[in-house]
Design a protein around this motif. Sequence first.
Motif, PDB file in Angstrom:
ATOM      1  N   TYR A 159       0.813  -1.208   0.000  1.00 45.27           N
ATOM      2  CA  TYR A 159       0.000   0.000   0.000  1.00 45.27           C
ATOM      3  C   TYR A 159       0.851   1.265   0.000  1.00 45.27           C
ATOM      4  O   TYR A 159       0.316   2.374   0.073  1.00 45.27           O
ATOM      5  CB  TYR A 159      -0.920   0.023   1.208  1.00 45.27           C
ATOM      6  CG  TYR A 159      -2.021  -1.009   1.148  1.00 45.27           C
ATOM      7  CD1 TYR A 159      -3.122  -0.810   0.324  1.00 45.27           C
ATOM      8  CD2 TYR A 159      -1.942  -2.163   1.905  1.00 45.27           C
ATOM      9  CE1 TYR A 159      -4.140  -1.748   0.261  1.00 45.27           C
ATOM     10  CE2 TYR A 159      -2.949  -3.113   1.851  1.00 45.27           C
ATOM     11  CZ  TYR A 159      -4.043  -2.907   1.029  1.00 45.27           C
ATOM     12  OH  TYR A 159      -5.035  -3.840   0.963  1.00 45.27           O
ATOM     13  N   LYS A 160       2.167   1.110  -0.074  1.00 46.66           N
ATOM     14  CA  LYS A 160       3.043   2.269   0.094  1.00 46.66           C
ATOM     15  C   LYS A 160       2.737   3.380  -0.905  1.00 46.66           C
ATOM     16  O   LYS A 160       2.616   4.556  -0.543  1.00 46.66           O
ATOM     17  CB  LYS A 160       4.498   1.840  -0.016  1.00 46.66           C
ATOM     18  CG  LYS A 160       5.469   2.992   0.192  1.00 46.66           C
ATOM     19  CD  LYS A 160       6.914   2.518   0.130  1.00 46.66           C
ATOM     20  CE  LYS A 160       7.860   3.691   0.313  1.00 46.66           C
ATOM     21  NZ  LYS A 160       9.280   3.250   0.242  1.00 46.66           N
ATOM     22  N   ASP A 161       2.596   3.050  -2.195  1.00 40.14           N
ATOM     23  CA  ASP A 161       2.372   4.073  -3.221  1.00 40.14           C
ATOM     24  C   ASP A 161       1.079   4.846  -2.966  1.00 40.14           C
ATOM     25  O   ASP A 161       1.035   6.070  -3.109  1.00 40.14           O
ATOM     26  CB  ASP A 161       2.347   3.446  -4.607  1.00 40.14           C
ATOM     27  CG  ASP A 161       3.718   2.953  -5.054  1.00 40.14           C
ATOM     28  OD1 ASP A 161       4.715   3.361  -4.422  1.00 40.14           O
ATOM     29  OD2 ASP A 161       3.785   2.151  -5.999  1.00 40.14           O
ATOM     30  N   VAL A 220      -1.949   9.745  -1.108  1.00 39.39           N
ATOM     31  CA  VAL A 220      -3.002  10.335  -0.288  1.00 39.39           C
ATOM     32  C   VAL A 220      -2.451  11.387   0.667  1.00 39.39           C
ATOM     33  O   VAL A 220      -3.031  12.455   0.852  1.00 39.39           O
ATOM     34  CB  VAL A 220      -3.744   9.234   0.500  1.00 39.39           C
ATOM     35  CG1 VAL A 220      -4.676   9.859   1.536  1.00 39.39           C
ATOM     36  CG2 VAL A 220      -4.531   8.342  -0.448  1.00 39.39           C
ATOM     37  N   TYR A 221      -1.300  11.105   1.259  1.00 33.78           N
ATOM     38  CA  TYR A 221      -0.864  11.924   2.391  1.00 33.78           C
ATOM     39  C   TYR A 221       0.278  12.904   2.117  1.00 33.78           C
ATOM     40  O   TYR A 221       0.530  13.779   2.947  1.00 33.78           O
ATOM     41  CB  TYR A 221      -0.475  11.019   3.563  1.00 33.78           C
ATOM     42  CG  TYR A 221      -1.691  10.488   4.275  1.00 33.78           C
ATOM     43  CD1 TYR A 221      -2.421  11.287   5.138  1.00 33.78           C
ATOM     44  CD2 TYR A 221      -2.126   9.194   4.053  1.00 33.78           C
ATOM     45  CE1 TYR A 221      -3.546  10.816   5.776  1.00 33.78           C
ATOM     46  CE2 TYR A 221      -3.263   8.701   4.680  1.00 33.78           C
ATOM     47  CZ  TYR A 221      -3.973   9.521   5.545  1.00 33.78           C
ATOM     48  OH  TYR A 221      -5.096   9.051   6.165  1.00 33.78           O
ATOM     49  N   GLU A 222       0.933  12.827   0.965  1.00 31.83           N
ATOM     50  CA  GLU A 222       2.085  13.717   0.800  1.00 31.83           C
ATOM     51  C   GLU A 222       1.671  15.185   0.684  1.00 31.83           C
ATOM     52  O   GLU A 222       2.445  16.081   1.043  1.00 31.83           O
ATOM     53  CB  GLU A 222       2.935  13.290  -0.392  1.00 31.83           C
ATOM     54  CG  GLU A 222       2.256  13.369  -1.739  1.00 31.83           C
ATOM     55  CD  GLU A 222       3.181  12.876  -2.860  1.00 31.83           C
ATOM     56  OE1 GLU A 222       4.393  12.765  -2.601  1.00 31.83           O
ATOM     57  OE2 GLU A 222       2.677  12.610  -3.970  1.00 31.83           O
ATOM     58  N   ASN A 223       0.465  15.458   0.187  1.00 39.05           N
ATOM     59  CA  ASN A 223      -0.018  16.845   0.098  1.00 39.05           C
ATOM     60  C   ASN A 223      -1.353  17.026   0.819  1.00 39.05           C
ATOM     61  O   ASN A 223      -2.135  17.918   0.487  1.00 39.05           O
ATOM     62  CB  ASN A 223      -0.165  17.267  -1.367  1.00 39.05           C
ATOM     63  CG  ASN A 223       1.170  17.329  -2.080  1.00 39.05           C
ATOM     64  OD1 ASN A 223       2.098  17.974  -1.601  1.00 39.05           O
ATOM     65  ND2 ASN A 223       1.284  16.643  -3.212  1.00 39.05           N
TER      66      ASN A 223
END
Length: 202
Positions: free
Chosen positions: A2-4, A9-12
Amino acid sequence: MYKDKIVRVYENYLPKALGIESYFSVLISLIEVEGSTHLLFEQRSNHLTRQPGEISFPGGKVEPGETPEYAALREAQEELNLEPNFVKIIGPSDYLVTPFNDLIYSFVGFLEVDLEEIKPNDEVESIFTVPLEYFLIHEPIKYEAYIIHEINDDFPYELIPKGKDYEWRIGKYPIYFYIYENHVIWGITARFTYEFVKKLKL
């Protein structure tokens, strides 16, 4: 695996308050009256379904696609029947998450118009002003309400530590009152007023 997706979802991601059902925005409205700075308040129309007859700042619900600042500006213009160039927002003040699942933003702004020229719309019963000096001198009456849990009979106590003996936390909710002439300014409006004035005393 699920890393990608987690990165996407969370980087921005922009954090938000959880559990909020409605967003509102108010304008802490300042106006010059006879050479001194006043705060302007509305008495809401008795025909409104939400808080009829209560005292408030101009404001209302943040509509989809609006920023909180734009909503405060729009509501002030609509309720006070003012042209856009007569309302100047200085900047944001504090926001409040209520126990009722509402988030209320506040902004500070000047009404650059003579008081006598303001003709509110039918959402407003009347308007009045209070000298800023009054709030700088007078402390509000403060009352603390307590927020407790009311649990339904079918709550799954067996799933939590201590079951029915679980020690629920009790919240405190301050309620402020200012009394000026025949006006009682209280609740959220008084709290925003108190927090606004407190910063001017620092």
